[in-house]
Design a protein around this motif. Sequence first.
Motif, PDB file in Angstrom:
ATOM      1  N   GLY A  25      -4.161  -1.201 -40.710  1.00 47.59           N
ATOM      2  CA  GLY A  25      -4.709  -2.657 -41.014  1.00 47.59           C
ATOM      3  C   GLY A  25      -5.746  -2.699 -41.848  1.00 47.59           C
ATOM      4  N   THR A  26      -5.915  -4.150 -42.318  1.00 41.72           N
ATOM      5  CA  THR A  26      -7.366  -4.394 -42.940  1.00 41.72           C
ATOM      6  C   THR A  26      -8.267  -4.835 -42.107  1.00 41.72           C
ATOM      7  OG1 THR A  26      -6.442  -6.521 -43.485  1.00 41.72           O
ATOM      8  CG2 THR A  26      -6.041  -5.038 -45.114  1.00 41.72           C
ATOM      9  N   CYS A  71       1.825  -2.908 -49.103  1.00 45.45           N
ATOM     10  CA  CYS A  71       1.394  -3.979 -48.311  1.00 45.45           C
ATOM     11  C   CYS A  71       2.555  -5.213 -47.682  1.00 45.45           C
ATOM     12  CB  CYS A  71       0.266  -4.907 -49.152  1.00 45.45           C
ATOM     13  SG  CYS A  71      -1.146  -3.871 -49.514  1.00 45.45           S
ATOM     14  N   SER A  75      -1.007 -11.793 -49.202  1.00 44.40           N
ATOM     15  CA  SER A  75      -2.360 -11.881 -48.523  1.00 44.40           C
ATOM     16  C   SER A  75      -3.099 -10.418 -48.098  1.00 44.40           C
ATOM     17  CB  SER A  75      -2.283 -12.705 -47.213  1.00 44.40           C
ATOM     18  OG  SER A  75      -3.657 -12.725 -46.468  1.00 44.40           O
ATOM     19  N   THR A  76      -2.344  -9.631 -47.792  1.00 40.93           N
ATOM     20  CA  THR A  76      -2.898  -8.422 -47.545  1.00 40.93           C
ATOM     21  C   THR A  76      -3.282  -7.360 -48.765  1.00 40.93           C
ATOM     22  OG1 THR A  76      -1.784  -8.211 -45.278  1.00 40.93           O
ATOM     23  CG2 THR A  76      -2.605  -5.966 -46.264  1.00 40.93           C
TER      24      THR A  76
END
Length: 144
Positions: A25-26, A71, A75-76
Motif C-alpha cells: 500500500g501507499t 496500481c 490516484s494510487t
Amino acid sequence: MAEGALRARIEAAGLQHRIVVDSCGTGDWHVGGPPDPRAVHTAAGHGVDIAGLCARVLEDADYTRFDALLCADDSTRRIVRARRPADATAEIDRLMAWAGLGEGDVPDPYTGDAEDFEAVWHRVDRAAVAIVDRLRASRASDRA
C-alpha cells in the motif's frame, strides 16, 4: 485480492519460478496486518488462499526490485509516481491498463458488501488472466 489472483494464475501457468508477485500500500494504516476478512472469504470461494498475506508499505527498493508496479487506480498511480526515486527502473501503470484491458480503475470494495468484493475479484482475476497471456507472449518472443 489482486496479488492472490495473479499468483494463482501464474502458478497455474507454471511461471511461478520466473515471476515474483507482491502487493503493498501507499499508506501504513494496516502494515503487518492480514487482508480484510471479506477479501479472504471471496478469494477462498475461488480456491485461492490469501489469508497468509501481510500488509506492507511501498518501499524505495520496490522501484528497482520489480519490473512493474501495478496500481489499482489512478490516484494510487499518481502517488507511486510522485514517490519514484531517481534510480527507479520499474514501469508504473494501472493494473487494468497494463493487463491490456484498458478498463480504468479497480474499485476499493472496503466500504461495500460481499457483492462488491465478488465484483472486484472478477475484475482482478480477468486482469490476472490477461497478464499471464502477456507474460507468455513476452517469453515466447524472448525465445524467438
